[in-house]
Design a protein around this motif. Structure first.
Motif, PDB file in Angstrom:
ATOM      1  N   ALA A  61      30.354 -44.187-115.714  1.00 32.75           N
ATOM      2  CA  ALA A  61      29.823 -45.514-116.566  1.00 32.75           C
ATOM      3  C   ALA A  61      29.587 -46.463-115.860  1.00 32.75           C
ATOM      4  CB  ALA A  61      30.661 -45.513-118.147  1.00 32.75           C
ATOM      5  N   PHE A  62      29.211 -47.852-116.355  1.00 27.64           N
ATOM      6  CA  PHE A  62      28.758 -49.140-115.568  1.00 27.64           C
ATOM      7  C   PHE A  62      30.215 -49.874-115.322  1.00 27.64           C
ATOM      8  CE2 PHE A  62      29.845 -50.551-119.171  1.00 27.64           C
ATOM      9  CZ  PHE A  62      30.155 -51.930-119.551  1.00 27.64           C
ATOM     10  N   LYS A  63      31.063 -49.179-116.037  1.00 23.53           N
ATOM     11  CA  LYS A  63      32.232 -50.263-115.743  1.00 23.53           C
ATOM     12  C   LYS A  63      32.720 -49.838-113.924  1.00 23.53           C
ATOM     13  CE  LYS A  63      33.898 -51.113-119.891  1.00 23.53           C
ATOM     14  NZ  LYS A  63      34.869 -52.485-120.361  1.00 23.53           N
ATOM     15  N   VAL A  64      32.346 -48.527-113.252  1.00 25.57           N
ATOM     16  CA  VAL A  64      32.418 -49.051-111.830  1.00 25.57           C
ATOM     17  C   VAL A  64      32.607 -49.735-111.257  1.00 25.57           C
ATOM     18  CG1 VAL A  64      30.051 -47.386-111.258  1.00 25.57           C
ATOM     19  CG2 VAL A  64      32.546 -47.064-109.894  1.00 25.57           C
ATOM     20  N   ARG A  65      31.026 -50.996-111.488  1.00 26.15           N
ATOM     21  CA  ARG A  65      30.313 -52.050-110.964  1.00 26.15           C
ATOM     22  C   ARG A  65      31.684 -52.847-110.570  1.00 26.15           C
ATOM     23  NH1 ARG A  65      25.155 -51.718-110.438  1.00 26.15           N
ATOM     24  NH2 ARG A  65      24.116 -49.913-111.477  1.00 26.15           N
ATOM     25  N   GLY A  66      32.052 -53.207-111.437  1.00 25.04           N
ATOM     26  CA  GLY A  66      33.213 -54.252-112.552  1.00 25.04           C
ATOM     27  C   GLY A  66      34.385 -53.764-111.744  1.00 25.04           C
ATOM     28  N   ALA A  67      34.697 -53.335-112.339  1.00 26.33           N
ATOM     29  CA  ALA A  67      36.402 -52.363-111.485  1.00 26.33           C
ATOM     30  C   ALA A  67      36.336 -52.427-110.196  1.00 26.33           C
ATOM     31  CB  ALA A  67      35.761 -50.722-112.220  1.00 26.33           C
ATOM     32  N   THR A  68      35.393 -51.913-108.984  1.00 26.10           N
ATOM     33  CA  THR A  68      35.541 -51.916-107.381  1.00 26.10           C
ATOM     34  C   THR A  68      35.158 -53.426-107.064  1.00 26.10           C
ATOM     35  OG1 THR A  68      34.101 -49.310-108.088  1.00 26.10           O
ATOM     36  CG2 THR A  68      34.090 -50.880-106.061  1.00 26.10           C
ATOM     37  N   ALA A  80      48.653 -55.140-102.723  1.00 20.80           N
ATOM     38  CA  ALA A  80      49.748 -54.221-102.010  1.00 20.80           C
ATOM     39  C   ALA A  80      50.507 -53.734-103.201  1.00 20.80           C
ATOM     40  CB  ALA A  80      50.717 -55.300-101.097  1.00 20.80           C
ATOM     41  N   ARG A  81      50.916 -54.534-103.960  1.00 18.82           N
ATOM     42  CA  ARG A  81      51.506 -52.899-105.452  1.00 18.82           C
ATOM     43  C   ARG A  81      50.764 -52.535-106.199  1.00 18.82           C
ATOM     44  NH1 ARG A  81      56.938 -56.343-106.957  1.00 18.82           N
ATOM     45  NH2 ARG A  81      57.838 -54.521-107.387  1.00 18.82           N
ATOM     46  N   GLY A  82      49.933 -52.520-106.564  1.00 22.72           N
ATOM     47  CA  GLY A  82      48.781 -51.987-106.936  1.00 22.72           C
ATOM     48  C   GLY A  82      48.172 -52.518-107.838  1.00 22.72           C
ATOM     49  N   VAL A  83      47.419 -51.746-108.578  1.00 21.48           N
ATOM     50  CA  VAL A  83      46.677 -52.812-110.303  1.00 21.48           C
ATOM     51  C   VAL A  83      46.997 -51.620-110.885  1.00 21.48           C
ATOM     52  CG1 VAL A  83      44.986 -53.293-108.701  1.00 21.48           C
ATOM     53  CG2 VAL A  83      44.446 -50.737-109.662  1.00 21.48           C
ATOM     54  N   LEU A  84      46.915 -52.774-112.516  1.00 23.98           N
ATOM     55  CA  LEU A  84      46.915 -52.038-113.544  1.00 23.98           C
ATOM     56  C   LEU A  84      45.903 -52.650-114.923  1.00 23.98           C
ATOM     57  CD1 LEU A  84      50.493 -53.085-114.984  1.00 23.98           C
ATOM     58  CD2 LEU A  84      48.469 -53.611-116.902  1.00 23.98           C
ATOM     59  N   THR A  85      45.817 -51.865-115.651  1.00 19.76           N
ATOM     60  CA  THR A  85      44.865 -52.645-116.651  1.00 19.76           C
ATOM     61  C   THR A  85      44.814 -51.491-117.928  1.00 19.76           C
ATOM     62  OG1 THR A  85      42.191 -52.534-116.850  1.00 19.76           O
ATOM     63  CG2 THR A  85      43.213 -50.733-115.872  1.00 19.76           C
ATOM     64  N   SER A  87      42.501 -49.947-121.320  1.00 20.99           N
ATOM     65  CA  SER A  87      41.058 -49.581-121.758  1.00 20.99           C
ATOM     66  C   SER A  87      40.828 -48.584-122.150  1.00 20.99           C
ATOM     67  CB  SER A  87      40.852 -49.066-120.071  1.00 20.99           C
ATOM     68  OG  SER A  87      39.065 -48.489-120.259  1.00 20.99           O
ATOM     69  N   SER A  88      39.762 -47.927-123.231  1.00 23.11           N
ATOM     70  CA  SER A  88      39.827 -46.908-123.781  1.00 23.11           C
ATOM     71  C   SER A  88      39.250 -46.034-123.759  1.00 23.11           C
ATOM     72  CB  SER A  88      38.617 -47.027-124.718  1.00 23.11           C
ATOM     73  OG  SER A  88      37.596 -47.621-124.600  1.00 23.11           O
ATOM     74  N   GLY A  89      38.662 -46.109-121.928  1.00 26.41           N
ATOM     75  CA  GLY A  89      37.875 -44.431-120.605  1.00 26.41           C
ATOM     76  C   GLY A  89      37.508 -44.813-119.817  1.00 26.41           C
ATOM     77  N   ASN A  90      36.739 -45.685-120.110  1.00 27.56           N
ATOM     78  CA  ASN A  90      35.685 -46.313-118.649  1.00 27.56           C
ATOM     79  C   ASN A  90      36.207 -46.231-117.597  1.00 27.56           C
ATOM     80  OD1 ASN A  90      34.395 -43.960-119.411  1.00 27.56           O
ATOM     81  ND2 ASN A  90      32.649 -45.119-120.764  1.00 27.56           N
ATOM     82  N   HIS A  91      36.415 -48.168-118.480  1.00 30.54           N
ATOM     83  CA  HIS A  91      37.127 -48.796-117.127  1.00 30.54           C
ATOM     84  C   HIS A  91      38.537 -48.062-116.644  1.00 30.54           C
ATOM     85  CE1 HIS A  91      38.381 -52.819-115.280  1.00 30.54           C
ATOM     86  NE2 HIS A  91      39.560 -52.560-115.940  1.00 30.54           N
ATOM     87  N   ALA A  92      39.425 -47.361-117.145  1.00 29.73           N
ATOM     88  CA  ALA A  92      40.496 -46.742-116.708  1.00 29.73           C
ATOM     89  C   ALA A  92      39.838 -45.791-115.881  1.00 29.73           C
ATOM     90  CB  ALA A  92      41.199 -46.206-118.185  1.00 29.73           C
ATOM     91  N   ALA A  93      39.205 -45.370-115.970  1.00 30.78           N
ATOM     92  CA  ALA A  93      39.026 -44.212-114.226  1.00 30.78           C
ATOM     93  C   ALA A  93      38.365 -45.402-113.283  1.00 30.78           C
ATOM     94  CB  ALA A  93      38.496 -42.959-115.434  1.00 30.78           C
ATOM     95  N   ALA A  94      37.546 -46.641-113.822  1.00 27.52           N
ATOM     96  CA  ALA A  94      36.389 -46.683-112.949  1.00 27.52           C
ATOM     97  C   ALA A  94      37.846 -47.328-111.908  1.00 27.52           C
ATOM     98  CB  ALA A  94      36.326 -47.897-112.778  1.00 27.52           C
ATOM     99  N   ILE A  95      39.202 -47.833-112.785  1.00 28.48           N
ATOM    100  CA  ILE A  95      39.950 -48.750-112.010  1.00 28.48           C
ATOM    101  C   ILE A  95      40.797 -47.927-110.924  1.00 28.48           C
ATOM    102  CG2 ILE A  95      42.076 -49.319-111.903  1.00 28.48           C
ATOM    103  CD1 ILE A  95      40.742 -51.860-112.586  1.00 28.48           C
ATOM    104  N   ALA A  96      41.471 -46.287-111.711  1.00 30.56           N
ATOM    105  CA  ALA A  96      42.183 -45.404-111.182  1.00 30.56           C
ATOM    106  C   ALA A  96      40.794 -44.586-109.627  1.00 30.56           C
ATOM    107  CB  ALA A  96      42.219 -43.862-111.798  1.00 30.56           C
ATOM    108  N   ALA A  98      38.343 -46.901-108.057  1.00 31.54           N
ATOM    109  CA  ALA A  98      38.777 -48.090-107.167  1.00 31.54           C
ATOM    110  C   ALA A  98      40.066 -47.758-106.177  1.00 31.54           C
ATOM    111  CB  ALA A  98      38.618 -49.060-107.402  1.00 31.54           C
ATOM    112  N   ALA A  99      41.360 -47.810-106.569  1.00 29.97           N
ATOM    113  CA  ALA A  99      42.933 -48.225-106.237  1.00 29.97           C
ATOM    114  C   ALA A  99      42.361 -46.716-105.292  1.00 29.97           C
ATOM    115  CB  ALA A  99      43.529 -48.072-107.382  1.00 29.97           C
ATOM    116  N   SER A 100      42.230 -45.627-105.501  1.00 26.63           N
ATOM    117  CA  SER A 100      42.215 -44.617-104.686  1.00 26.63           C
ATOM    118  C   SER A 100      41.327 -44.587-103.759  1.00 26.63           C
ATOM    119  CB  SER A 100      41.732 -42.860-105.486  1.00 26.63           C
ATOM    120  OG  SER A 100      41.410 -42.176-104.487  1.00 26.63           O
ATOM    121  N   LEU A 101      40.527 -45.102-103.795  1.00 24.58           N
ATOM    122  CA  LEU A 101      39.441 -45.788-102.550  1.00 24.58           C
ATOM    123  C   LEU A 101      39.971 -46.728-101.772  1.00 24.58           C
ATOM    124  CD1 LEU A 101      35.857 -46.315-104.288  1.00 24.58           C
ATOM    125  CD2 LEU A 101      36.669 -44.295-102.673  1.00 24.58           C
TER     126      LEU A 101
END
Length: 317
Positions: A61-68, A80-85, A87-96, A98-101
């Motif tokens: 989904a497009f959400k990877v753009r904004g999340a990244t 440093a202490r992580g990211v939190l959001t 979401s119904s799903g697409n932004h959630a996965a995109a944040i997960a 981007a955080a991993s990257l």
């Protein structure tokens, strides 16, 4: 020209600069998705119909753009202490993702009625979602609770400048891929995608029409434009689950100021459009991904002979 009430938003050079900065920041971490002419759909609608296939992004989904963009724009001490959001799903996965990257933890709040495939996408990045009731207030309340516990950096799914700028990179790509575009049809949920695309398109090509597409069962943007204030959703059961969220304080003024029109589409029209895209364009799409094409079908007589781009925003069906 925009037909809605005078808003409190002024487009400036800084808005386009933020989108261009985002494009540089996320290059290599997201896809430059194809925007292709479909002959069969063009013939049916009487126009040149292009499909911007954002379902082909990582996470689907497009959400990877904004999340990244938001994750990598944050200073090291902020994140440093992580990211939190939430979401119904697409932004959630995109944040997960981007955080991993970036190598930081991710904390994700999801409505309990989120699609199973979208929950699985989040878990695929090693994050176990925290579930809540399927309302905007419940999502924010649970996120606030986790924020107090973790001290993580909160990244809103759409109502945040870095997220909006990241989504705007779609607009830059569309102008490069279809230089003579006349009309772009964009799904509207919380408004991050629409706002970002508007910042890019109206800065560079203000004559290009940008029209919103929204489910009748999630018509809060339509009602907000009529009333002149942000209206809450009055139901949460549209099949286009990615579009169930209300507009934000940042996204609403941009949309109110720059969007040219908004078209509501029925649940049946969404189903038909999603199926038609799957057959004619060979795209795997979730219902939210078919909403823009559903709107383009509905208003076909208004764009006869024109170059039309529809955003197929996600494929996590």
């Amino acid at each position: 020209m925009n037909k809605y009430a005078p808003p409190a938003f002024q487009l400036s050079a800084r808005h386009l600069e933020s989108v261009r900065e985002a494009a540089g920041r996320i290059q290599g971490m997201v896809q430059r998705t194809p925007c292709f002419l479909n002959e069969r759909l063009s013939q049916q609608l009487g126009c040149s119909l292009y499909v911007k296939a954002e379902n082909l992004q990582p996470c689907g989904a497009f959400k990877v753009r904004g999340a990244t963009n938001a994750v990598f724009a944050a200073a090291p001490d902020v994140i440093a202490r992580g990211v939190l959001t939430h979401s119904s799903g697409n932004h959630a996965a995109a944040i997960a993702r981007a955080a991993s990257l970036r190598g930081v933890p991710a904390y994700i709040v999801m409505p309990e009625n989120s699609a199973a495939g979208k929950i699985a996408n989040v878990r695929a990045y090693g994050v176990e979602p925290v579930f809540c009731a399927p309302t905007a207030d419940a999502r924010q309340a649970k996120a606030d609770e986790l924020l107090a516990e973790t001290g993580a950096y909160f990244i809103h799914p759409y109502n945040q400048a870095d997220v909006i700028a990241g989504q705007g990179t779609m607009g830059l790509e569309i102008l490069e891929q279809v230089p003579d575009v006349d009309l772009i049809v964009v799904p509207v949920g919380g408004g991050g995608m629409m706002s970002g695309i508007l910042l890019a398109i109206k800065s560079l090509r203000p004559e290009v029409q940008v029209i919103g597409a929204e489910p009748e069962f999630a018509d809060d943007a339509y009602r907000s434009l009529q009333s002149g204030r942000i209206e809450p959703p009055n139901r949460y059961d549209t099949i286009a689950d990615g579009l169930r969220t209300p507009l934000g304080e940042l996204t609403f003024p941009i949309i109110q100021s720059l969007m040219d029109d908004l078209t509501l589409v029925s649940e049946q029209a969404i189903v038909e459009a999603t199926e038609e895209l799957s057959y004619a364009a060979k795209l795997v799409l979730e219902p939210s991904g078919g909403v823009a094409y559903a709107a383009a079908r509905k208003i076909a007589s208004r764009h006869a002979g024109k170059n039309v781009v529809v955003i197929a925003c996600g494929g996590n069906v």
